[in-house]
Design an enzyme around this catalytic site. Structure first.
Site, PDB file in Angstrom:
ATOM      1  N   ARG A  43     -41.702  57.725 -24.094  1.00  0.00           N
ATOM      2  CA  ARG A  43     -40.248  57.393 -24.347  1.00  0.00           C
ATOM      3  C   ARG A  43     -39.375  57.800 -23.450  1.00  0.00           C
ATOM      4  O   ARG A  43     -38.248  57.381 -22.924  1.00  0.00           O
ATOM      5  CB  ARG A  43     -39.799  57.699 -25.593  1.00  0.00           C
ATOM      6  CG  ARG A  43     -40.543  57.069 -26.679  1.00  0.00           C
ATOM      7  CD  ARG A  43     -40.547  57.648 -28.199  1.00  0.00           C
ATOM      8  NE  ARG A  43     -41.021  58.824 -28.404  1.00  0.00           N
ATOM      9  CZ  ARG A  43     -41.284  59.437 -29.480  1.00  0.00           C
ATOM     10  NH1 ARG A  43     -40.602  59.111 -30.602  1.00  0.00           N
ATOM     11  NH2 ARG A  43     -42.012  60.389 -29.396  1.00  0.00           N
ATOM     12  N   SER A  83     -40.830  57.933 -35.675  1.00  0.00           N
ATOM     13  CA  SER A  83     -41.172  57.747 -37.107  1.00  0.00           C
ATOM     14  C   SER A  83     -40.407  58.674 -37.871  1.00  0.00           C
ATOM     15  O   SER A  83     -39.512  58.257 -38.870  1.00  0.00           O
ATOM     16  CB  SER A  83     -42.413  57.956 -37.031  1.00  0.00           C
ATOM     17  OG  SER A  83     -43.360  57.200 -36.507  1.00  0.00           O
TER      18      SER A  83
HETATM   19  P1  ADP Z   1     -48.082  61.767 -32.675  1.00  0.00           P
HETATM   20  O1  ADP Z   1     -48.145  62.438 -34.154  1.00  0.00           O
HETATM   21  O2  ADP Z   1     -49.598  61.702 -32.040  1.00  0.00           O
HETATM   22  O3  ADP Z   1     -46.970  62.053 -32.159  1.00  0.00           O
HETATM   23  P2  ADP Z   1     -46.758  59.271 -33.204  1.00  0.00           P
HETATM   24  O4  ADP Z   1     -47.214  58.260 -34.398  1.00  0.00           O
HETATM   25  O5  ADP Z   1     -45.468  59.923 -33.477  1.00  0.00           O
HETATM   26  O6  ADP Z   1     -48.076  60.348 -33.285  1.00  0.00           O
HETATM   27  O7  ADP Z   1     -46.996  58.469 -32.069  1.00  0.00           O
HETATM   28  C1  ADP Z   1     -47.994  58.102 -31.375  1.00  0.00           C
HETATM   29  C2  ADP Z   1     -48.022  57.641 -30.130  1.00  0.00           C
HETATM   30  O8  ADP Z   1     -47.036  56.509 -29.741  1.00  0.00           O
HETATM   31  C3  ADP Z   1     -47.595  58.759 -29.028  1.00  0.00           C
HETATM   32  O9  ADP Z   1     -48.080  58.610 -27.939  1.00  0.00           O
HETATM   33  C4  ADP Z   1     -46.366  58.710 -28.776  1.00  0.00           C
HETATM   34  O10 ADP Z   1     -45.671  59.087 -27.623  1.00  0.00           O
HETATM   35  C5  ADP Z   1     -46.066  57.101 -28.909  1.00  0.00           C
HETATM   36  N1  ADP Z   1     -44.785  56.671 -29.488  1.00  0.00           N
HETATM   37  C6  ADP Z   1     -44.027  57.108 -30.270  1.00  0.00           C
HETATM   38  N2  ADP Z   1     -42.788  56.529 -30.543  1.00  0.00           N
HETATM   39  C7  ADP Z   1     -42.908  55.621 -29.520  1.00  0.00           C
HETATM   40  C8  ADP Z   1     -41.793  54.477 -29.021  1.00  0.00           C
HETATM   41  N3  ADP Z   1     -40.644  54.280 -29.780  1.00  0.00           N
HETATM   42  N4  ADP Z   1     -42.208  54.046 -27.995  1.00  0.00           N
HETATM   43  C9  ADP Z   1     -43.542  53.862 -27.581  1.00  0.00           C
HETATM   44  N5  ADP Z   1     -44.331  54.826 -27.802  1.00  0.00           N
HETATM   45  C10 ADP Z   1     -43.933  55.638 -28.827  1.00  0.00           C
END
Ligand code: ADP
Length: 170
Positions: A95, A133
């Site tokens: 991001r 999230s």
């Molecule tokens: P984690 O606990 O591994 O951080 P997340 O569910 O928050 O899990 O994120 C999973 C993946 O998605 C990670 O690679 C994160 O960088 C990516 N990610 C999170 N939010 C976004 C977004 N808004 N756009 C693109 N990728 C995202």
């Protein structure tokens, strides 16, 4: 010689999946032969949704035309999971610079453990770069709308679980 299938693992907590995550899955499905959505199993980390619920949410929101995307769960080291699945690529969403700094060290650590695995970072489309999230959960908890941030089915489940009328806390 037949070309080997290029399999990528896109792993995360996905608690809950957002439109940012969906953006990455949709685009990566055009690039790789197969994309495995690997939902991190609940351990000591406190999640709003159980592992099974997060898998069900993905199954509900994944566009039906993405035939090469499968949803699975994993625990333990991601590099080991990737190897077990025959995946050479760990895909991560990016991001901003904060993500980048974290991802660089994660990538280097994973490559040190398993040099056979490549870590690829895909930049989210700009309109999703502010989505996380945790922020989305905060908004729902405080009674706000997350329309345009998560699919409607996810918003419904979030409201039921942690919205002001749910009687529950985050
Ligand atoms: P984690 O606990 O591994 O951080 P997340 O569910 O928050 O899990 O994120 C999973 C993946 O998605 C990670 O690679 C994160 O960088 C990516 N990610 C999170 N939010 C976004 C977004 N808004 N756009 C693109 N990728 C995202």
């Amino acid at each position: 010689m037949a070309k080997k299938k290029v399999v990528a693992v896109y792993a995360g907590s996905f608690d809950p999946p957002t439109l940012g995550h969906l953006n990455i899955v949709t685009r990566s499905a055009q690039v790789f032969d197969q994309v495995i959505m690997a939902v991190a199993e609940s351990t000591s980390k406190r999640y709003v949704f159980s592992t099974e619920e997060r898998v069900k949410l993905w199954e509900k929101i994944l566009p039906t035309n993405l035939k090469n995307v499968v949803v699975d769960t994993f625990s333990g080291l991601l590099v080991d999971y990737a190897e077990k699945k025959g995946a050479k690529i760990l895909l991560r969403g990016l991001r901003n610079l904060t993500d980048f700094e974290y991802e660089i060290s994660m990538a280097q650590t994973n490559r040190t453990m398993k040099p056979e695995v490549e870590i690829l970072l895909m930049m989210t489309d700009g309109c999703y770069s502010h989505l996380s999230s945790s922020l989305i959960k905060e908004i729902v908890y405080l009674g706000g709308s997350v329309k345009g941030m998560v699919p409607p089915a996810v918003e419904r489940e979030l409201k039921k679980r942690i919205g002001p009328n749910s009687g529950k806390s985050k």
